[in-house]
Write a protein that holds these residues in place. Structure first.
Motif, PDB file in Angstrom:
ATOM      1  N   GLU A 254       0.831  -1.203   0.000  1.00  0.00           N
ATOM      2  CA  GLU A 254       0.000   0.000   0.000  1.00  0.00           C
ATOM      3  C   GLU A 254       0.865   1.253   0.000  1.00  0.00           C
TER       4      GLU A 254
ATOM      5  N   ASP B 268       5.702   6.294   0.689  1.00  0.00           N
ATOM      6  CA  ASP B 268       4.983   7.555   0.847  1.00  0.00           C
ATOM      7  C   ASP B 268       5.398   8.449  -0.309  1.00  0.00           C
TER       8      ASP B 268
ATOM      9  N   SER C 153       0.900   5.581   0.233  1.00  0.00           N
ATOM     10  CA  SER C 153       0.169   6.770   0.675  1.00  0.00           C
ATOM     11  C   SER C 153       0.922   7.980   0.122  1.00  0.00           C
TER      12      SER C 153
ATOM     13  N   GLY D 233      -6.359   8.588  -1.270  1.00  0.00           N
ATOM     14  CA  GLY D 233      -5.334   8.717  -0.229  1.00  0.00           C
ATOM     15  C   GLY D 233      -4.339   7.571  -0.208  1.00  0.00           C
ATOM     16  N   THR D 234      -4.780   6.366  -0.508  1.00  0.00           N
ATOM     17  CA  THR D 234      -3.890   5.201  -0.571  1.00  0.00           C
ATOM     18  C   THR D 234      -4.294   4.332  -1.751  1.00  0.00           C
TER      19      THR D 234
ATOM     20  N   ARG E  16       2.259  -0.037   5.064  1.00  0.00           N
ATOM     21  CA  ARG E  16       2.486   0.811   3.896  1.00  0.00           C
ATOM     22  C   ARG E  16       3.937   0.677   3.457  1.00  0.00           C
TER      23      ARG E  16
END
Length: 196
Positions: A92, A157, A94, A172-173, A154
């Motif tokens: 994931e 970023d 972000s 957002g993700t 996550r």
């Protein structure tokens, strides 16, 4: 196991002639070791050893052909400049931006949310990574200049600009694939921008 032919004769009271009944039975080791049996054993061992030798040659020939094919492929890859990813992960992603804009990153640069940069927990600073949004197939190349993300599960970023290119800002993700290639370290006379 070798077999020996044996002849039996049937003499019935009604017949005056003997009838031959062919049959075979396994040879015992004693019989095989007799002078005529030794020849059979030698012949048998000769056949088995030849078959083993031919089989070994066939296998080694196939093996060397396979390895020659692999070395050709490796040379072709080297010649064409194809490099394999050094790092590959799926997870994931972000993004971060306005709250960190203008602040110092982990490598000492000033964070600019409009640049194609990202934070990663372990990749070396300056590494270029290709990030693919697995939901829509969009890709972006970012440079690692910060550490993070610190949220559990996550993997990366992204800056606001990189998130825009991947079309993930609204959610957002998103699930991404992160790939890096081997890079040659360049000497840079340029010092990173530091905030005072």
């Amino acid at each position: 196991m070798p077999y020996q032919s044996v002849k039996y004769y049937d003499a019935s009271p009604n017949d005056e002639q003997l009838r031959e009944i062919p049959d075979s039975k396994p040879l015992s080791w004693k019989v095989m070791l007799e002078p005529t049996g030794v020849m059979s054993l030698r012949k048998w061992l000769s056949v088995v050893s030849r078959a083993t030798f031919i089989g070994a040659l066939a296998i080694s020939g196939c093996s060397s052909e396979h390895s020659r094919g692999q070395s050709k492929l490796t040379q072709q890859e080297k010649g064409s400049g194809i490099t394999k990813p050094v790092h590959k992960e799926v997870g994931e992603a972000s993004w971060y931006g306005p709250g960190f804009h203008g602040k110092e990153t982990a490598n000492g640069e000033t964070f600019d949310q409009k640049e194609m940069t990202a934070a990663h927990p372990t990749l070396p600073m300056g590494t270029k990574a290709k990030v693919t949004n697995l939901d829509n197939g969009k890709k972006v190349e970012v440079r690692i200049n910060d550490r993070g993300p610190y949220a559990e599960h996550r993997v990366i970023d992204l800056s606001s600009a990189a998130a825009n290119k991947l079309d993930m800002k609204e959610d957002g993700t998103t699930q991404v694939k992160v790939e890096t290639k081997s890079t040659k370290k360049k000497r840079s006379s340029k010092q990173p921008n530091k905030t005072k």
